[in-house]
Motif scaffolding. Structure first.
Motif, PDB file in Angstrom:
ATOM      1  N   UNK A   1     118.774 -71.284  51.039  1.00 20.69           N
ATOM      2  CA  UNK A   1     117.326 -70.685  51.277  1.00 20.69           C
ATOM      3  C   UNK A   1     116.440 -70.888  50.170  1.00 20.69           C
ATOM      4  N   UNK A   2     115.043 -71.104  50.843  1.00 25.55           N
ATOM      5  CA  UNK A   2     114.150 -71.471  49.848  1.00 25.55           C
ATOM      6  C   UNK A   2     113.632 -70.100  48.942  1.00 25.55           C
ATOM      7  N   UNK A   3     114.037 -68.825  49.260  1.00 28.40           N
ATOM      8  CA  UNK A   3     113.529 -67.798  48.470  1.00 28.40           C
ATOM      9  C   UNK A   3     114.680 -67.372  47.689  1.00 28.40           C
ATOM     10  N   UNK A   4     115.631 -67.693  47.640  1.00 31.32           N
ATOM     11  CA  UNK A   4     116.920 -67.196  46.803  1.00 31.32           C
ATOM     12  C   UNK A   4     117.296 -68.232  45.708  1.00 31.32           C
ATOM     13  N   UNK A   5     117.906 -67.596  44.618  1.00 29.29           N
ATOM     14  CA  UNK A   5     118.194 -68.337  43.430  1.00 29.29           C
ATOM     15  C   UNK A   5     119.690 -68.038  43.128  1.00 29.29           C
ATOM     16  N   UNK A   6     120.337 -69.113  42.533  1.00 28.03           N
ATOM     17  CA  UNK A   6     121.687 -69.066  42.356  1.00 28.03           C
ATOM     18  C   UNK A   6     121.952 -68.155  40.966  1.00 28.03           C
TER      19      UNK A   6
END
Length: 437
Positions: free
Chosen positions: A220-225
């Motif tokens: 997803x473009x808005x999530x961070x690992x």
């Protein structure tokens, strides 16, 4: 790069630093004092740790894979303890993080992706470490401490998806072995005191990465690992063994012990008596029975008729009494001090009160000569002897002696009156001598 995330992490670290440092501004193992400063403690420590790395976090949140594998992580740390409650810690660790989709469906894949494995070449960061509590808070030295951490760091990693290794293809020019990204570490843990030098630590840290490519999948473009590290380790205190480790010092217990000290209570009672005497002296200074403008305390000719012109001593003009001659010989006992102390002892008060009375009634000047025994450096003993002379001067001034009547000189460990090779001799050398000018 998500700068808002980074700013929030840095703000947390800064707030912890400011709060804990303000507590420190308010600080030898057996002689540590509450307000003695950090110099009386060991403040550096070196740690080693090892544990389990995982792409999952105890706080939950989204994840690109359904399952994770336990992988080894290991690292080292170096910490500077700034106060009883706060320290700065540098960390460096390596390891591997992996997971798969075996529980996603019968095929064990999501969008054709079955597993990932990310090699961490290195992760390095700087953290604030706050000691938040102890289970034995009334002991001079804690044996169990809880702590929280937060900071900022950089990680270099190489993600492999479905076993495909893209090492050497990363970067703007496609020639780098590893991706480099910023991350925010936030963690908590508990440490157990094994000895004066060694502690055993258990901790858990979450690493919030400023990208969505740590596991090789842009979900997803808005999530961070993110990934987590649960670890155990040993921490070794560095520095002089004659000092206590600041990380284990407990200012609350130290203050409690000092307040329970019988000698301190005696000092408090003696100070109360001195305050009462000073208050009475002030009242005596105000009293003027014959109304000649000179208080009874200093009136050498009490009972003069009303309207009589008098001099500063309350006697009629023009014949003023000649000042009483005062011998230049001191005739006073030396003022003794305890080891490494400039605090006046209660048994010196009578001698000082007598000297104060003579100076107030007869004028004149006195020189206070401060000395120290030979323990410690010459420079330190010079300062200690000056502090002792100043303690005597402060007492005299507080009892009504004019500050200009009292001079001080510091001699350090010079001019001993007894041998510094014995404790009996050293006790005599910790002194202030009085010399009338």
């Amino acid at each position: 790069m998500d700068y808002s995330t980074l700013k929030k992490g840095l703000a947390v670290s800064f707030a912890a630093l400011v709060g804990a440092t303000s507590i420190a501004s308010a600080q030898e193992a057996s002689s540590a004092k509450v307000f003695g400063g950090a110099g009386q403690y060991r403040t550096w420590s070196l740690g080693v740790n090892g544990g389990v790395l995982s792409p999952f976090a105890v706080i939950g949140g989204s994840n690109d894979f359904t399952n994770w594998k336990a992988e080894l992580g290991y690292g080292i740390s170096l910490r500077k303890q700034i106060s009883h409650a706060f320290g700065l810690e540098g960390n460096l660790f390596r390891g591997k993080v992996s997971g798969d989709n075996k529980d996603a469906n019968a095929a064990g894949t999501v969008n054709g992706i079955s597993n990932f494995e990310t090699d961490i070449a290195y992760a390095t960061d700087l953290r604030g470490v706050v000691n938040i509590g102890s289970v034995d808070f009334l002991h001079r030295e804690n044996s169990v401490n809880f702590f929280v951490t937060a900071g900022y760091g950089v990680v270099a990693y190489n993600p492999k998806v479905n076993g495909v290794d893209k090492k050497g293809t990363w970067g703007d020019d496609g020639d780098k072995d590893y991706i480099k990204e910023a991350y925010i570490p936030v963690g908590a843990g508990v440490k157990f005191k094994v000895s004066d030098r060694v502690s055993f630590n258990l901790g858990y840290t979450l690493h919030f990465i400023d990208s969505d490519n740590f596991d090789g999948v842009y979900a997803k473009g808005t999530t961070k690992d993110k990934f987590s590290y649960g670890y155990a380790g040993l921490e070794f205190s560095l520095g002089s063994k004659a000092k206590q480790n600041l990380d284990w010092a407990n200012p609350v217990a130290l203050m409690y012990d000092e307040l329970k000290d019988p000698s301190l209570r005696q000092e408090v009672e003696a100070l109360k008596n001195r305050v009462a005497n000073v208050e009475k002296a002030v009242e005596d200074l105000k009293k003027d029975s014959d109304g000649d403008g000179v208080s009874d305390q200093f009136d050498k000719c009490p009972g003069t008729p009303a309207g009589t012109a008098v001099d500063g001593s309350g006697c009629p003009l023009p014949k003023a009494p000649e000042p009483t001659a005062v011998s230049n010989a001191s005739g006073f006992e030396n003022i003794q001090f305890d080891f490494n102390s400039s605090v006046l002892k209660t048994d010196s008060y009578p001698t000082l009160d007598k000297l104060s009375s003579i100076l107030r009634e007869n004028g004149g000047k006195v020189t206070l000569k401060g000395y120290a025994s030979s323990e410690g450096t010459a420079a330190y003993n010079m300062k200690l002897s000056k502090d002792r002379a100043n303690s005597v001067k402060t007492y005299l001034v507080n009892t009504g002696v004019n500050s200009s009547q009292v001079g001080i000189k510091a001699y350090g460990e010079a001019n001993p009156i007894a041998s510094n090779d014995t404790e009996e001799g050293r006790i005599q050398n910790r002194r202030v001598e009085t010399a009338r000018n």
